[in-house]
Motif scaffolding. Structure first.
Motif, PDB file in Angstrom:
ATOM      1  N   GLU A 100       0.826  -1.210   0.000  1.00  0.00           N
ATOM      2  CA  GLU A 100       0.000   0.000   0.000  1.00  0.00           C
ATOM      3  C   GLU A 100       0.862   1.263   0.000  1.00  0.00           C
ATOM      4  O   GLU A 100       0.549   2.264   0.640  1.00  0.00           O
ATOM      5  CB  GLU A 100      -0.968   0.012   1.190  1.00  0.00           C
ATOM      6  CG  GLU A 100      -1.971  -1.144   1.153  1.00  0.00           C
ATOM      7  CD  GLU A 100      -2.967  -1.087   2.296  1.00  0.00           C
ATOM      8  OE1 GLU A 100      -2.682  -0.406   3.299  1.00  0.00           O
ATOM      9  OE2 GLU A 100      -4.023  -1.727   2.198  1.00  0.00           O
TER      10      GLU A 100
ATOM     11  N   LEU B 279       2.422   4.283  -2.302  1.00  0.00           N
ATOM     12  CA  LEU B 279       2.087   4.966  -3.536  1.00  0.00           C
ATOM     13  C   LEU B 279       3.334   5.515  -4.216  1.00  0.00           C
ATOM     14  O   LEU B 279       4.371   5.709  -3.583  1.00  0.00           O
ATOM     15  CB  LEU B 279       1.114   6.121  -3.266  1.00  0.00           C
ATOM     16  CG  LEU B 279      -0.150   5.783  -2.469  1.00  0.00           C
ATOM     17  CD1 LEU B 279      -1.051   7.006  -2.388  1.00  0.00           C
ATOM     18  CD2 LEU B 279      -0.892   4.610  -3.092  1.00  0.00           C
TER      19      LEU B 279
ATOM     20  N   GLY C 223       0.474   7.451  -8.658  1.00  0.00           N
ATOM     21  CA  GLY C 223       0.211   7.218  -7.240  1.00  0.00           C
ATOM     22  C   GLY C 223      -1.264   7.250  -6.923  1.00  0.00           C
ATOM     23  O   GLY C 223      -1.771   6.439  -6.141  1.00  0.00           O
TER      24      GLY C 223
ATOM     25  N   MET D  45      -3.602   4.154  -5.509  1.00  0.00           N
ATOM     26  CA  MET D  45      -4.491   4.271  -4.351  1.00  0.00           C
ATOM     27  C   MET D  45      -5.916   3.851  -4.702  1.00  0.00           C
ATOM     28  O   MET D  45      -6.545   3.064  -3.985  1.00  0.00           O
ATOM     29  CB  MET D  45      -4.497   5.715  -3.852  1.00  0.00           C
ATOM     30  CG  MET D  45      -5.411   5.944  -2.648  1.00  0.00           C
ATOM     31  SD  MET D  45      -5.519   7.692  -2.202  1.00  0.00           S
ATOM     32  CE  MET D  45      -6.347   8.351  -3.658  1.00  0.00           C
TER      33      MET D  45
ATOM     34  N   SER E 252      -2.489   9.542   1.209  1.00  0.00           N
ATOM     35  CA  SER E 252      -2.077   8.195   1.604  1.00  0.00           C
ATOM     36  C   SER E 252      -2.190   8.011   3.116  1.00  0.00           C
ATOM     37  O   SER E 252      -2.619   6.963   3.604  1.00  0.00           O
ATOM     38  CB  SER E 252      -0.637   7.939   1.154  1.00  0.00           C
ATOM     39  OG  SER E 252      -0.150   6.719   1.656  1.00  0.00           O
TER      40      SER E 252
ATOM     41  N   ALA F 237       2.124   6.548   4.539  1.00  0.00           N
ATOM     42  CA  ALA F 237       2.426   7.875   3.988  1.00  0.00           C
ATOM     43  C   ALA F 237       3.927   8.148   4.020  1.00  0.00           C
ATOM     44  O   ALA F 237       4.504   8.679   3.057  1.00  0.00           O
ATOM     45  CB  ALA F 237       1.668   8.942   4.769  1.00  0.00           C
TER      46      ALA F 237
ATOM     47  N   THR G  30       5.587   6.112   1.444  1.00  0.00           N
ATOM     48  CA  THR G  30       5.341   6.744   0.142  1.00  0.00           C
ATOM     49  C   THR G  30       6.310   7.895  -0.078  1.00  0.00           C
ATOM     50  O   THR G  30       6.844   8.077  -1.177  1.00  0.00           O
ATOM     51  CB  THR G  30       3.888   7.256   0.057  1.00  0.00           C
ATOM     52  OG1 THR G  30       2.987   6.140   0.096  1.00  0.00           O
ATOM     53  CG2 THR G  30       3.659   8.038  -1.232  1.00  0.00           C
TER      54      THR G  30
END
Length: 272
Positions: free
Chosen positions: A26, A28, A34, A38, A155, A164, A167
């Motif tokens: 998970e 991105l 990205g 998602m 995210s 996040a 990412t």
């Protein structure tokens, strides 16, 4: 033909990085890809289909506003990436999220850097940057960073703040590798030494919204007359400019310098 092969293989490599490293954790990527990742995770739709749909409006705009070669290569990249994302199965290549984030970002950065070098792009934010760079002296790095910041923030709210941060690591790694392979500088100064100064000048003026300064010179060894053309461009124009110069005068000598700051008239179109 070589550029087509590079773009095709690089786009497939991006899809492998997404489906084997980023999506299973998970994590991105930056840009519209990205967002497609998602949406692919939280909806029943395939990431490849979503990537194509999100890029479609920008590709249509690019066909009308950008050069045929650049947008053709970009369409090829988006199409190959979307199909590859659809075909390649999602597989968790590593159980460690940080490794997936770091190596996924590096692989994506390498592949996208090769696409840039082949005079194309992976679509999404790159098309927006290309459009803006042709119209005005816009802080493109700030714009793209802000857009990617939105992806990171979303995210965190949709998945988790660990996702996040991972990412963010992925996007940072991608950017660093792209900068290494392509160029990290928004603006570049070109010094073109050529015996076909008028022809090169006309080609640059037709394809760029940039001024060109011409200086008469003479070769120290040959004693033959030359012209030195000086212009400042954005990094998004570099591949097209190099190709144009090569086609017009293959014997020319080109020195590309990083430009820290530009003061004064940068966009020739704004003077009209």
């Amino acid at each position: 033909m070589l550029n087509i092969i590079i773009i095709t293989l690089s786009s497939i490599l991006v899809a492998f990085a997404y489906n084997f490293l980023l999506i299973p954790h998970e994590i991105l990527s930056g840009g519209l890809s990205g967002i497609a990742i998602m949406l692919g995770i939280i909806t029943p739709f395939n990431t490849g289909v979503l990537n194509l749909l999100l890029n479609l409006p920008l590709l249509i705009l690019g066909v009308m506003k950008l050069g045929k070669r650049f947008i053709s290569y970009t369409i090829l990249s988006v199409a190959v990436l979307s199909v590859s994302l659809y075909i390649i199965p999602i597989y968790k290549a590593t159980q460690e999220p940080i490794l997936a984030s770091l190596f996924g970002g590096v692989i994506v950065g390498f592949a996208m850097g090769m696409i840039f070098r082949a005079a194309g792009s992976s679509g999404g934010f790159d098309i927006i940057a290309m459009l803006l760079s042709r119209k005005r002296d816009f802080p493109l790095g700030t714009l793209i960073a802000a857009m990617n910041g939105v992806v990171v923030a979303v995210s965190g709210f949709v998945f988790s703040w660990d996702a996040a941060l991972l990412t963010l690591v992925s996007i940072y790694a991608t950017g660093k590798v792209v900068d290494t392979i392509h160029t990290s500088h928004i603006k570049l100064t070109l010094m073109i030494i050529t015996s076909k100064g008028e022809e090169v000048k006309q080609q640059l003026l037709e394809k760029l919204h940039r001024g060109v300064t011409i200086i008469d010179a003479k070769g120290a060894y040959s004693g033959e007359g030359r012209q030195v053309l000086i212009t400042v461009i954005t990094r998004y124009q570099l591949a097209d400019v190099k190709s144009t110069i090569k086609e017009t005068d293959p014997q020319s000598f080109v020195n590309i310098l990083q430009t820290t700051e530009v003061i004064g008239m940068f966009d020739r179109s704004t003077s009209k």
